[in-house]
Design a protein around this motif. Structure first.
Motif: not given
Lengths: 123, 109
Positions: A47, B33, A59-61, B35, B100, B96-98, B90-92, A106-109, A44-45, B102
């Motif tokens: 970030x 939010x 920012x980082x994972x 997505x 997803x 402080x990370x994005x 997906x969400x924030x 701070x967005x995931x879109x 999967x994806x 699975x």
């Protein structure tokens, strides 16, 4: 046409380094936060990182913190990802993606995506 | 192990309505939010739903999103063969990370 084009993917040995680039066109690059998202083969994806429009906030994972550095050059409309101390588990397609909303990181879109560049970490 | 939880697979017949769930926590879905993305085989992901229930220009109104508490759902009505794809939420996250989900592989039978 609004577009993102990644480059720099390659085969690299564990412990090695690589720099990815993402060239943006047909939009005001500096107005948007830019992200890297990766996808391991058959998975999967995930970030990876985000940089604000000015480049001042990043920012980082957790799994890449201290090894990867995201940056941008707004004069060249280009996003970068410097990857050091690469591991097998970093093998993936790396996509750059534009944040939908201006003025925040701070967005995931992500409304615009590149086609991806493949990074393979293997001995 | 993904931070957001989705069912690995879903299926339906043409014309049917299917839903895909996405479960998170107070630090992500509960305070930010959601997505949704569609990924066709061999292609980059495409933004399908943003801000919980908004459709980008060009996305058919057969696709809809909703959110309640720490969970969200994607609904696809009037299922078509071209909807066969992988879907990701997906969400924030406030750490402080994005994040997803699975991914859910949708099969049109």
């Amino acid at each position: 046409e609004v577009q993102l084009l990644e480059s720099g993917g390659n085969l690299v040995q564990p412990g090695g380094s690589l720099r990815l680039s993402c060239a943006a066109s047909e939009f005001t690059f500096s107005s948007y936060a830019m992200n890297w998202v990766r996808q391991a083969p058959g998975k999967g994806l995930e970030w990876v990182s985000v940089v604000s429009g000015s480049g001042g906030t990043t920012y980082y994972t957790a799994s890449v913190k201290g090894r990867f550095t995201i940056s941008r050059d707004n004069t060249k409309n280009t996003l970068y990802l410097q990857m050091n101390s690469l591991r097998d588990e970093d093998t993936a397609i790396y996509y750059c993606a534009r944040g939908l909303v201006t003025g925040t990181t701070r967005v995931s879109a992500f409304d615009i995506w590149g086609q991806g560049t493949m990074v393979t970490v293997s001995s | 192990q993904s931070v957001l939880t989705q069912p690995p697979s879903a299926s339906g017949t043409p014309g049917q309505r299917v839903t895909i769930s996405c479960s998170g926590s107070n630090s992500n879905i509960g305070s930010n939010t959601v997505n949704w993305y569609q990924q066709l085989p061999g292609t980059a992901p495409k933004l399908l739903i943003y801000n919980n229930n908004q459709r980008p220009s060009g996305v058919p109104d057969r696709f809809s999103g909703s959110k309640s508490g720490t969970s969200a759902s994607l609904a696809i009505s009037g299922l078509q063969s071209e909807d066969e794809a992988d879907y990701y939420c997906a969400a924030w996250d406030d750490s402080l990370r994005g994040v997803f989900g699975g991914g859910t592989r949708l099969t049109v039978l």
